[in-house]
Design an enzyme around this catalytic site. Structure first.
Site, PDB file in Angstrom:
ATOM      1  N   LYS A 124      42.454  38.731  30.317  1.00 53.75           N
ATOM      2  CA  LYS A 124      41.063  38.708  29.848  1.00 53.75           C
ATOM      3  C   LYS A 124      40.906  38.010  28.500  1.00 53.75           C
ATOM      4  CE  LYS A 124      38.876  41.007  33.182  1.00 53.75           C
ATOM      5  NZ  LYS A 124      38.706  42.428  33.461  1.00 53.75           N
ATOM      6  N   LYS A 222      44.325  34.220  42.449  1.00 57.13           N
ATOM      7  CA  LYS A 222      43.643  35.013  43.472  1.00 57.13           C
ATOM      8  C   LYS A 222      42.143  34.715  43.492  1.00 57.13           C
ATOM      9  CE  LYS A 222      42.054  39.152  41.304  1.00 57.13           C
ATOM     10  NZ  LYS A 222      41.356  40.327  41.711  1.00 57.13           N
ATOM     11  N   LYS A 225      35.799  37.240  41.557  1.00 56.65           N
ATOM     12  CA  LYS A 225      34.392  37.107  41.216  1.00 56.65           C
ATOM     13  C   LYS A 225      34.187  36.493  39.846  1.00 56.65           C
ATOM     14  CE  LYS A 225      33.859  41.284  42.465  1.00 56.65           C
ATOM     15  NZ  LYS A 225      33.427  42.670  42.641  1.00 56.65           N
TER      16      LYS A 225
HETATM   17  P1  ADP Z   1      37.528  41.209  41.454  1.00 56.76           P
HETATM   18  O1  ADP Z   1      38.999  41.255  41.149  1.00 56.76           O
HETATM   19  O2  ADP Z   1      37.147  40.063  42.328  1.00 56.76           O
HETATM   20  O3  ADP Z   1      36.663  41.345  40.241  1.00 56.76           O
HETATM   21  P2  ADP Z   1      37.407  44.063  41.951  1.00 56.76           P
HETATM   22  O4  ADP Z   1      38.324  44.202  40.795  1.00 56.76           O
HETATM   23  O5  ADP Z   1      36.075  44.716  41.880  1.00 56.76           O
HETATM   24  O6  ADP Z   1      37.217  42.520  42.303  1.00 56.76           O
HETATM   25  O7  ADP Z   1      38.164  44.560  43.213  1.00 56.76           O
HETATM   26  C1  ADP Z   1      37.618  45.332  44.269  1.00 56.76           C
HETATM   27  C2  ADP Z   1      38.703  45.504  45.320  1.00 56.76           C
HETATM   28  O8  ADP Z   1      39.012  44.253  45.937  1.00 56.76           O
HETATM   29  C3  ADP Z   1      40.028  46.013  44.742  1.00 56.76           C
HETATM   30  O9  ADP Z   1      40.583  46.959  45.637  1.00 56.76           O
HETATM   31  C4  ADP Z   1      40.887  44.780  44.663  1.00 56.76           C
HETATM   32  O10 ADP Z   1      42.255  45.092  44.775  1.00 56.76           O
HETATM   33  C5  ADP Z   1      40.398  43.986  45.866  1.00 56.76           C
HETATM   34  N1  ADP Z   1      40.578  42.545  45.654  1.00 56.76           N
HETATM   35  C6  ADP Z   1      40.020  41.795  44.662  1.00 56.76           C
HETATM   36  N2  ADP Z   1      40.355  40.498  44.783  1.00 56.76           N
HETATM   37  C7  ADP Z   1      41.173  40.413  45.881  1.00 56.76           C
HETATM   38  C8  ADP Z   1      41.844  39.322  46.536  1.00 56.76           C
HETATM   39  N3  ADP Z   1      41.739  38.081  46.087  1.00 56.76           N
HETATM   40  N4  ADP Z   1      42.589  39.592  47.636  1.00 56.76           N
HETATM   41  C9  ADP Z   1      42.685  40.869  48.104  1.00 56.76           C
HETATM   42  N5  ADP Z   1      42.072  41.925  47.538  1.00 56.76           N
HETATM   43  C10 ADP Z   1      41.314  41.720  46.440  1.00 56.76           C
HETATM   44 NA    NA Z   2      40.394  43.149  40.482  1.00 58.76          NA
END
Ligand code: ADP
Ligand code: NA
Length: 359
Positions: A124, A222, A225
């Site tokens: 971050k 990965k 968002k």
């Molecule tokens: P982001 O990382 O996109 O901000 P979140 O942290 O809100 O999303 O994650 C919500 C859920 O989605 C979590 O259980 C996270 O492990 C899963 N997740 C997020 N990105 C991925 C990805 N690229 N592939 C698989 N699972 C993911």
């Molecule tokens: Na995440």
């Protein structure tokens, strides 16, 4: 059938992407459907609690209206995916004050050494994975707010508050659940040794087979968002043509000859094969799938992947649009139900916690 408490959180950063869906949200829905499965054999006694981490979102500087709108969009997305507020408790973290209270209490057993080794705060503030606190210059220290550093403690409080048996998340969250288990152990041994039962059980990760879906534009990262490039991800509400477009533009390579699955050397192509495997729920390995597609061109592979995604996400956009068009009615009533369930559970846990520490 003994009850299994299942808890997970998503950041309220707007409409979820395909990685969220394959890595976590699709699983949430499946677990919910097990509760009402038509045959006894498949039915399970799941108690499902899913939250939107809006307190966590404060670590991101954001206009208040944008923050509110993002929460609404994420909440509506969960409903559009078929999460049913009568079977899954859906709530906003900020509505349950016990999250912040438990975080403070857990801070007393959270080691700053452990926290400084975790990778998320480094991502971050944009320093390398091996950076250590001591090496940070003045500017980096200024950027590293206490909330960013202690984020995993809040996350541990989120989880432990509901004393779940399982936490369905993607691979990026493994480190945090491991930290949560460590805090639960430390708390139990610091405060609950002389009690009849430990205050916290150790939750287990329920890892989806789609552990890590990669960005369509930078397949060594990965799908996320927070990536500013909107072509890097597919949203669960994307229209069929948007999906086709993004997949067509997905970064691959110019290796000649047959398709091969090699996440190291061919991350873009391999990610498409991975996505294909998971959207079609194939039980074959990525290598087997690649073998079968050997004579397929890259263009044809992309077309195939796009069509399977379109099929998989069919109907979600329509439901989402209807929920958003109806104002806050459906969201609000779902939230009332979910908050009631979450509050009861959280209150109960905090009774035990307060007793254990002597408050
Ligand atoms: P982001 O990382 O996109 O901000 P979140 O942290 O809100 O999303 O994650 C919500 C859920 O989605 C979590 O259980 C996270 O492990 C899963 N997740 C997020 N990105 C991925 C990805 N690229 N592939 C698989 N699972 C993911
Ligand atoms: Na995440």
């Amino acid at each position: 059938e003994p009850q299994r408490v299942i808890f997970s959180l998503i950041q309220p950063t707007g409409i979820p992407h395909l990685g969220n869906y394959l890595g976590a949200l699709r699983r949430w829905k499946e677990l919910q459907d097990e509760k009402t499965a038509p045959t006894k054999k498949r039915r399970r006694n799941n108690r499902l609690i899913f939250g939107l981490a809006d307190l966590h979102s404060l670590t991101l500087k954001q206009d208040r209206e944008v923050r509110r709108q993002n929460s609404r969009q994420t909440f509506a997305s969960l409903l559009a995916l078929g999460l049913d507020p009568n079977r899954s408790a859906l709530f906003l973290q900020s509505q349950i004050q016990e999250h912040a209270e438990l975080m403070w209490i857990l801070s007393n057993v959270a080691s700053t050494g452990y926290l400084s080794r975790m990778t998320q705060w480094k991502d971050k503030i944009g320093v390398g994975k091996d950076a250590s606190m001591e090496q940070l210059d003045e500017k980096a220290r200024e950027k590293l707010k206490l909330s960013l550093f202690s984020y995993p403690v809040l996350q541990a409080a989120d989880i432990l508050l509901y004393r779940p048996n399982f936490v369905p998340v993607g691979e990026d969250q493994l480190q945090h659940v491991e930290f949560t288990r460590q805090l639960a152990r430390s708390f139990n041994s610091a405060y609950a040794r002389d009690l009849k039962a430990p205050t916290f059980n150790l939750p287990e990760v329920m890892l989806s087979p789609a552990k890590r879906i990669m960005s369509l534009q930078q397949p060594e990262k990965k799908m996320s968002k927070s990536d500013p490039d909107v072509n890097s991800r597919i949203l669960i509400t994307d229209a069929p043509d948007e999906i086709r477009n993004k997949i067509r533009k997905a970064k691959t390579d110019s290796v000649e000859g047959p398709l091969t699955y090699d996440p190291e050397k061919r991350p873009g192509v391999s990610n498409l094969i991975e996505i294909l495997k998971h959207v079609t729920r194939s039980s074959k390995s990525c290598e087997e799938i690649t073998q079968e597609l050997q004579d397929t061109t890259l263009g044809a592979l992309k077309a195939l992947v796009a069509e399977e995604i379109v099929k998989n996400l069919d109907g979600i956009k329509e439901k989402y649009d209807a929920i958003m068009a109806a104002g806050d009615k459906e969201i609000h009533s779902a939230m009332v139900l979910g908050t009631r369930v979450a509050r009861a559970k959280a209150g109960n846990t905090m009774k035990h916690v307060r007793e254990a520490v002597g408050l």
